[in-house]
Write a protein that holds these residues in place. Structure first.
Motif, PDB file in Angstrom:
ATOM      1  N   LEU A   1       0.900  -1.172   0.239  1.00 38.33           N
ATOM      2  CA  LEU A   1      -0.260  -0.013  -0.119  1.00 38.33           C
ATOM      3  C   LEU A   1       0.541   0.919  -0.335  1.00 38.33           C
ATOM      4  CD1 LEU A   1      -2.999  -0.325   2.477  1.00 38.33           C
ATOM      5  CD2 LEU A   1      -2.950  -1.278  -0.075  1.00 38.33           C
ATOM      6  N   ALA A   2       2.701   1.069   0.713  1.00 36.84           N
ATOM      7  CA  ALA A   2       2.943   2.634   0.228  1.00 36.84           C
ATOM      8  C   ALA A   2       3.300   2.687  -0.806  1.00 36.84           C
ATOM      9  CB  ALA A   2       4.364   2.207   1.437  1.00 36.84           C
ATOM     10  N   PHE A   3       3.966   2.110  -1.602  1.00 39.16           N
ATOM     11  CA  PHE A   3       4.327   2.032  -2.825  1.00 39.16           C
ATOM     12  C   PHE A   3       3.038   2.587  -3.551  1.00 39.16           C
ATOM     13  CE2 PHE A   3       8.184   0.057  -1.898  1.00 39.16           C
ATOM     14  CZ  PHE A   3       9.213   0.671  -2.521  1.00 39.16           C
ATOM     15  N   ALA A   4       2.000   1.614  -3.280  1.00 37.13           N
ATOM     16  CA  ALA A   4       0.572   1.849  -4.601  1.00 37.13           C
ATOM     17  C   ALA A   4       0.338   3.977  -3.725  1.00 37.13           C
ATOM     18  CB  ALA A   4      -0.456   1.334  -3.582  1.00 37.13           C
ATOM     19  N   ALA A   5       0.644   4.043  -2.459  1.00 35.01           N
ATOM     20  CA  ALA A   5       0.708   5.533  -2.652  1.00 35.01           C
ATOM     21  C   ALA A   5       1.735   6.607  -3.285  1.00 35.01           C
ATOM     22  CB  ALA A   5       0.013   5.773  -1.122  1.00 35.01           C
ATOM     23  N   LEU A   6       2.375   6.011  -3.080  1.00 40.13           N
ATOM     24  CA  LEU A   6       4.013   6.610  -3.439  1.00 40.13           C
ATOM     25  C   LEU A   6       3.577   6.781  -5.099  1.00 40.13           C
ATOM     26  CD1 LEU A   6       6.703   8.380  -3.377  1.00 40.13           C
ATOM     27  CD2 LEU A   6       7.466   5.639  -3.576  1.00 40.13           C
ATOM     28  N   ASP A   7       3.162   5.729  -5.923  1.00 42.78           N
ATOM     29  CA  ASP A   7       3.493   5.654  -7.341  1.00 42.78           C
ATOM     30  C   ASP A   7       2.478   6.180  -7.663  1.00 42.78           C
ATOM     31  OD1 ASP A   7       6.058   4.689  -7.648  1.00 42.78           O
ATOM     32  OD2 ASP A   7       4.476   2.108  -7.010  1.00 42.78           O
ATOM     33  N   ALA A   8       1.194   5.707  -6.745  1.00 39.28           N
ATOM     34  CA  ALA A   8      -0.220   7.089  -7.552  1.00 39.28           C
ATOM     35  C   ALA A   8       0.053   8.277  -7.546  1.00 39.28           C
ATOM     36  CB  ALA A   8      -1.334   6.223  -6.318  1.00 39.28           C
ATOM     37  N   ALA A   9       0.853   9.140  -5.817  1.00 41.65           N
ATOM     38  CA  ALA A   9       0.626  10.384  -6.252  1.00 41.65           C
ATOM     39  C   ALA A   9       1.900  11.165  -6.786  1.00 41.65           C
ATOM     40  CB  ALA A   9       1.953  10.466  -4.997  1.00 41.65           C
ATOM     41  N   THR A  10       2.794  10.052  -8.157  1.00 39.45           N
ATOM     42  CA  THR A  10       3.695  10.664  -8.839  1.00 39.45           C
ATOM     43  C   THR A  10       2.505  10.370 -10.262  1.00 39.45           C
ATOM     44  OG1 THR A  10       5.680   9.856  -8.040  1.00 39.45           O
ATOM     45  CG2 THR A  10       5.464  10.304 -10.450  1.00 39.45           C
ATOM     46  N   LEU A  11       1.857   9.124 -10.250  1.00 36.50           N
ATOM     47  CA  LEU A  11       0.778   9.008 -11.409  1.00 36.50           C
ATOM     48  C   LEU A  11      -0.058  11.209 -11.028  1.00 36.50           C
ATOM     49  CD1 LEU A  11       0.698   5.488 -11.784  1.00 36.50           C
ATOM     50  CD2 LEU A  11       1.108   7.329 -13.328  1.00 36.50           C
ATOM     51  N   ALA A  12      -0.473  10.886 -10.297  1.00 42.98           N
ATOM     52  CA  ALA A  12      -1.457  12.221  -9.887  1.00 42.98           C
ATOM     53  C   ALA A  12      -1.070  13.848 -10.079  1.00 42.98           C
ATOM     54  CB  ALA A  12      -2.180  11.574  -8.545  1.00 42.98           C
ATOM     55  N   LEU A  13      -0.197  13.866 -10.241  1.00 43.26           N
ATOM     56  CA  LEU A  13       0.943  14.964 -10.645  1.00 43.26           C
ATOM     57  C   LEU A  13       0.157  15.284 -11.440  1.00 43.26           C
ATOM     58  CD1 LEU A  13       4.564  14.574  -9.278  1.00 43.26           C
ATOM     59  CD2 LEU A  13       2.596  15.498  -7.963  1.00 43.26           C
ATOM     60  N   PRO A  14       0.033  16.876 -12.037  1.00 38.70           N
ATOM     61  CA  PRO A  14      -0.134  17.147 -13.384  1.00 38.70           C
ATOM     62  C   PRO A  14       1.240  16.804 -14.095  1.00 38.70           C
ATOM     63  CG  PRO A  14      -0.173  18.741 -11.527  1.00 38.70           C
ATOM     64  CD  PRO A  14       0.760  17.413 -10.816  1.00 38.70           C
ATOM     65  N   SER A  15       0.758  17.012 -15.681  1.00 38.27           N
ATOM     66  CA  SER A  15       1.981  15.838 -16.258  1.00 38.27           C
ATOM     67  C   SER A  15       3.469  16.849 -16.055  1.00 38.27           C
ATOM     68  CB  SER A  15       1.087  15.665 -17.873  1.00 38.27           C
ATOM     69  OG  SER A  15       0.365  17.327 -17.878  1.00 38.27           O
ATOM     70  N   ALA A  16       3.050  17.887 -16.231  1.00 42.33           N
ATOM     71  CA  ALA A  16       4.954  19.219 -16.534  1.00 42.33           C
ATOM     72  C   ALA A  16       5.155  19.000 -15.323  1.00 42.33           C
ATOM     73  CB  ALA A  16       3.483  21.011 -16.913  1.00 42.33           C
ATOM     74  N   ALA A  17       4.976  18.780 -14.147  1.00 47.80           N
ATOM     75  CA  ALA A  17       5.334  18.854 -12.873  1.00 47.80           C
ATOM     76  C   ALA A  17       6.260  16.856 -12.640  1.00 47.80           C
ATOM     77  CB  ALA A  17       4.308  18.864 -11.725  1.00 47.80           C
ATOM     78  N   ARG A  18       4.966  16.050 -13.457  1.00 47.67           N
ATOM     79  CA  ARG A  18       6.284  14.693 -13.295  1.00 47.67           C
ATOM     80  C   ARG A  18       6.714  14.891 -14.022  1.00 47.67           C
ATOM     81  NH1 ARG A  18       1.372  12.477 -13.857  1.00 47.67           N
ATOM     82  NH2 ARG A  18       1.802  11.513 -15.988  1.00 47.67           N
ATOM     83  N   ARG A  19       6.519  15.237 -15.725  1.00 46.63           N
ATOM     84  CA  ARG A  19       7.961  15.431 -16.702  1.00 46.63           C
ATOM     85  C   ARG A  19       9.029  15.562 -15.785  1.00 46.63           C
ATOM     86  NH1 ARG A  19       3.811  15.965 -20.517  1.00 46.63           N
ATOM     87  NH2 ARG A  19       3.970  18.863 -20.092  1.00 46.63           N
ATOM     88  N   ALA A  20       8.804  17.349 -15.249  1.00 46.94           N
ATOM     89  CA  ALA A  20       9.939  18.224 -14.392  1.00 46.94           C
ATOM     90  C   ALA A  20      10.280  17.218 -13.598  1.00 46.94           C
ATOM     91  CB  ALA A  20       9.506  18.857 -14.366  1.00 46.94           C
ATOM     92  N   ASP A  21      10.115  16.598 -12.894  1.00 47.73           N
ATOM     93  CA  ASP A  21      10.647  15.648 -11.454  1.00 47.73           C
ATOM     94  C   ASP A  21      11.012  14.118 -12.733  1.00 47.73           C
ATOM     95  OD1 ASP A  21       9.212  16.681 -10.281  1.00 47.73           O
ATOM     96  OD2 ASP A  21       8.465  15.308  -9.161  1.00 47.73           O
ATOM     97  N   GLU A  22      11.011  13.640 -13.483  1.00 48.35           N
ATOM     98  CA  GLU A  22      11.322  12.770 -14.382  1.00 48.35           C
ATOM     99  C   GLU A  22      12.594  13.286 -15.093  1.00 48.35           C
ATOM    100  OE1 GLU A  22       8.512  11.141 -16.737  1.00 48.35           O
ATOM    101  OE2 GLU A  22       7.422  10.069 -15.079  1.00 48.35           O
ATOM    102  N   ASP A  23      12.470  14.533 -15.854  1.00 53.17           N
ATOM    103  CA  ASP A  23      14.094  14.858 -16.106  1.00 53.17           C
ATOM    104  C   ASP A  23      14.772  15.847 -15.244  1.00 53.17           C
ATOM    105  OD1 ASP A  23      12.454  14.916 -18.926  1.00 53.17           O
ATOM    106  OD2 ASP A  23      12.201  17.189 -18.762  1.00 53.17           O
TER     107      ASP A  23
END
Length: 252
Positions: A160-182
């Motif tokens: 559940l901890a990984f589900a919450a962590l990974d889901a929080a990443t997916l729930a970010l606005p797409s621009a913020a998620r791309r910035a984190d990955e970059d």
């Protein structure tokens, strides 16, 4: 004169709504999942649900005592989806790996709902069935009860901890998620070895791995550790109380 108690099933709406829907818990949960996907947790309100289901918001309280109870039902529904069709195959590590990956995948298919529900304990039917299944796999495999509970605790919380962590990443606005990955390419990959030698040598691998979930790796590590504890707990003991020579944990 005492107030007459109306049974719960009689309080629930049986007449179709204006759009022809006959409300049910399942239908309300499905509508709530759609709202969460489209608007996030801030968009999940009785008013929005009423609009989505073409009913007065007060009607929803015939099915759920409040929005918090609906939240618990949403979490239970995600677990139900994860466990649907699962059957133990008799190899405990493979069985638990399958359960963990199913739950993780189900939560990530509804990231906004996962963020809202992964930390909650509903006590509802699907959650209880999943917990019973995990404990049964462990006890059938031969784990002593205290060790089965210890592994169950680590397994459920890690999943559940990984589900919450990974889901929080997916729930970010797409621009913020791309910035984190970059960031792994724009910053970490450019660090000089003179100041950050370990990061510099690991940068190419980090750039590949850190944009994926670590859950499968963490799950395998947990199951490997649990397997070692099962081997140790089942090893025959010598009269001194220590494992026989050659057993796991014994002296050579």
């Amino acid at each position: 004169m005492p107030k007459r108690v109306v049974p719960e099933e009689r309080r629930r709406r049986r007449r179709p709504t204006r759009s022809g829907l006959v409300l049910s818990e399942t239908l309300i949960v499905e509508a709530a999942l759609r709202l969460l996907r489209e608007h996030g947790s801030a968009g999940l309100t009785a008013r929005r649900l009423g609009l989505a289901l073409d009913c007065d918001p007060s009607t929803l309280y015939r099915y759920f005592r409040g929005m918090d109870e609906l939240t618990l039902a949403i979490g239970d529904a995600l677990i139900g989806r994860a466990m649907h069709g699962w059957r133990p195959a008799g190899q405990w590590q493979d069985d638990l790996r399958a359960v963990g990956l199913r739950i993780h995948t189900a939560y990530l298919s509804h990231p906004q709902a996962a963020v809202l529900t992964a930390s909650r304990v509903s006590g509802r039917g699907c959650e209880l069935a999943a917990d019973e299944a995990v404990l049964d796999v462990l006890r059938t495999a031969g784990f002593p009860l205290p060790e089965a509970v210890r592994v169950y605790h680590a397994f459920i919380d890690t999943t559940l901890a990984f589900a919450a962590l990974d889901a929080a990443t997916l729930a970010l606005p797409s621009a913020a998620r791309r910035a984190d990955e970059d960031m792994w390419q724009s910053t970490y990959a450019r660090l000089p070895a003179a100041t950050h030698p370990r990061l510099a040598e690991a940068a190419p691998l980090l750039a590949t791995r850190m944009v994926t979930s670590a859950y499968p790796t963490a799950l395998d590590m947990l199951l490997t550790s649990a397997g070692s504890s099962l081997t140790a707990s089942s090893a025959p003991s010598s009269p001194s109380g220590r494992p026989d020579d050659g057993a796991v944990g014994g002296r050579p």
